[in-house]
Design a protein around this motif. Structure first.
Motif, PDB file in Angstrom:
ATOM      1  N   TYR A 151      -4.705  -8.776   6.313  1.00 47.90           N
ATOM      2  CA  TYR A 151      -4.747  -7.894   7.474  1.00 47.90           C
ATOM      3  C   TYR A 151      -3.851  -8.479   8.570  1.00 47.90           C
ATOM      4  CZ  TYR A 151      -8.934  -5.829   5.333  1.00 47.90           C
ATOM      5  OH  TYR A 151      -9.821  -5.207   4.481  1.00 47.90           O
ATOM      6  N   VAL A 176      -7.222  -9.528   0.367  1.00 45.50           N
ATOM      7  CA  VAL A 176      -6.638  -8.501   1.228  1.00 45.50           C
ATOM      8  C   VAL A 176      -6.095  -9.173   2.485  1.00 45.50           C
ATOM      9  CG1 VAL A 176      -7.020  -6.344   2.485  1.00 45.50           C
ATOM     10  CG2 VAL A 176      -8.319  -6.822   0.388  1.00 45.50           C
ATOM     11  N   SER A 197      -2.757  -4.951   3.563  1.00 40.12           N
ATOM     12  CA  SER A 197      -3.471  -3.835   4.176  1.00 40.12           C
ATOM     13  C   SER A 197      -3.188  -3.828   5.677  1.00 40.12           C
ATOM     14  CB  SER A 197      -4.966  -3.923   3.880  1.00 40.12           C
ATOM     15  OG  SER A 197      -5.633  -2.733   4.267  1.00 40.12           O
ATOM     16  N   GLU A 224      -7.702  -0.064  -0.780  1.00 41.81           N
ATOM     17  CA  GLU A 224      -8.655  -1.168  -0.918  1.00 41.81           C
ATOM     18  C   GLU A 224      -9.768  -0.824  -1.908  1.00 41.81           C
ATOM     19  OE1 GLU A 224     -10.159  -2.782   2.715  1.00 41.81           O
ATOM     20  OE2 GLU A 224      -8.204  -2.787   3.697  1.00 41.81           O
ATOM     21  N   HIS A 249      -5.286   3.109   3.971  1.00 38.97           N
ATOM     22  CA  HIS A 249      -5.506   1.713   3.581  1.00 38.97           C
ATOM     23  C   HIS A 249      -6.863   1.515   2.919  1.00 38.97           C
ATOM     24  CE1 HIS A 249      -1.876  -0.129   5.155  1.00 38.97           C
ATOM     25  NE2 HIS A 249      -1.966   0.675   6.189  1.00 38.97           N
ATOM     26  N   PRO A 264       0.816  -1.216   0.000  1.00 37.26           N
ATOM     27  CA  PRO A 264       0.000   0.000   0.000  1.00 37.26           C
ATOM     28  C   PRO A 264       0.848   1.264   0.000  1.00 37.26           C
ATOM     29  CG  PRO A 264       0.062  -0.953   2.198  1.00 37.26           C
ATOM     30  CD  PRO A 264       0.769  -1.925   1.292  1.00 37.26           C
ATOM     31  N   ALA A 271      -7.865  -0.410   8.739  1.00 40.81           N
ATOM     32  CA  ALA A 271      -8.879  -0.118   7.730  1.00 40.81           C
ATOM     33  C   ALA A 271     -10.293  -0.420   8.222  1.00 40.81           C
ATOM     34  CB  ALA A 271      -8.601  -0.923   6.457  1.00 40.81           C
TER      35      ALA A 271
END
Length: 282
Positions: free
Chosen positions: A131, A129, A95, A117, A113, A71, A99
């Protein structure tokens, strides 16, 4: 199938590049300045600015079918359009829980973030994605200088709860997703194996070093003053508020790393043991 790893200089990107190259996968690492890349044997280099891809995107994306996206701040629509045009079929986006987490998603880190996305979702590219939880490398970023120079750690909210994740585990999950479709869900939430309070993480470092590392508790205002100039103030305010909100709670733990990679998530201690010299006086 060539895999493009953007952010190939980073803690996760560099490890992913090495993992893919070691496995014999055709892989290309990119950075704004390709001369700064330290590539493993078998990997190619590409110069690419995700926010201003220009003609360089075509070279970076030549023969690429899967992309690891780091990112960045700024528009990435041009890069994503180029990726789709080049025939990219799948993308893994790194990410952050910021977010979606309460107290974070509408503040600076979360907004960055979320913007990335949204751009990925609008691109039409199939994607997952990631996390990851609190990065084990944060210990080096936030405390290594203090430990090396003073043998102590000053921090606010030492009882904040985190679940440190080893960057190798993030890289291995990304490698799996980029090379087979078994776990290509919309998102994967990754954590380490054990929640720790921040002061417990410091104690773990001390135990590995064989010394006691006292923690000097700071107020929020003292921490803000201490961090002045190191990070933008709104970022520091967000991090401090998130830490304060986690006191008295237990940070989440998932089994995603083990489910995808086949091995238990690595401990925070294992990362410290590998990087022990980063915390020793020079």
């Amino acid at each position: 199938m060539t895999i493009l790893v953007t952010g190939a200089r980073g803690n996760v990107g560099s490890r992913l590049l090495t993992a893919l190259a070691t496995a014999g996968r055709p892989v290309r690492g990119s950075a704004r300045d390709a001369t700064t890349l330290r590539l493993p044997a078998g990997a190619e280099a590409a110069e690419l600015d995700l926010t201003d891809p220009g003609p360089a995107a075509a070279d970076a994306l030549r023969g690429v079918e899967a992309v690891f996206l780091y990112p960045v701040r700024g528009p990435i629509d041009g890069f994503l359009e180029a990726a789709a045009k080049a025939g990219v079929r799948y993308l893994v986006l790194l990410s952050s829980p910021s977010a979606y987490e309460a107290g974070e998603f509408a503040r600076p880190i979360g907004l960055v973030h979320r913007a990335v996305e949204r751009a990925v979702a609008s691109s039409g590219l199939q994607h997952t994605v990631l996390y990851p939880s609190w990065l084990a490398t944060n210990a080096q970023r936030d405390w290594a200088d203090q430990i090396r120079t003073t043998g102590r750690v000053a921090m606010a909210f030492g009882d904040a709860s985190v679940t440190p994740i080893h960057p190798d585990d993030i890289a291995q999950v990304a490698a799996d997703l980029l090379t087979r479709d078994t776990f290509r869900a919309r998102m994967q939430i990754l954590t380490g194996p054990q929640p720790l309070r921040l002061r417990e993480a410091v104690a773990t470092i001390g135990d590995v070093l064989g010394v006691e590392l006292p923690v000097d508790d700071l107020t929020r205002d003292q921490a803000l003053e201490r961090e002045q100039g190191r990070m933008p103030r709104p970022i520091v305010e967000t991090l401090l508020d998130v830490a304060a909100a986690s006191i008295g709670q237990t940070a989440p733990v998932t089994n995603t790393v083990e489910r995808i990679t086949g091995h238990p998530a690595r401990s925070f201690r294992s990362w410290i043991e590998t990087h022990r010299t980063d915390f020793l006086p020079s």
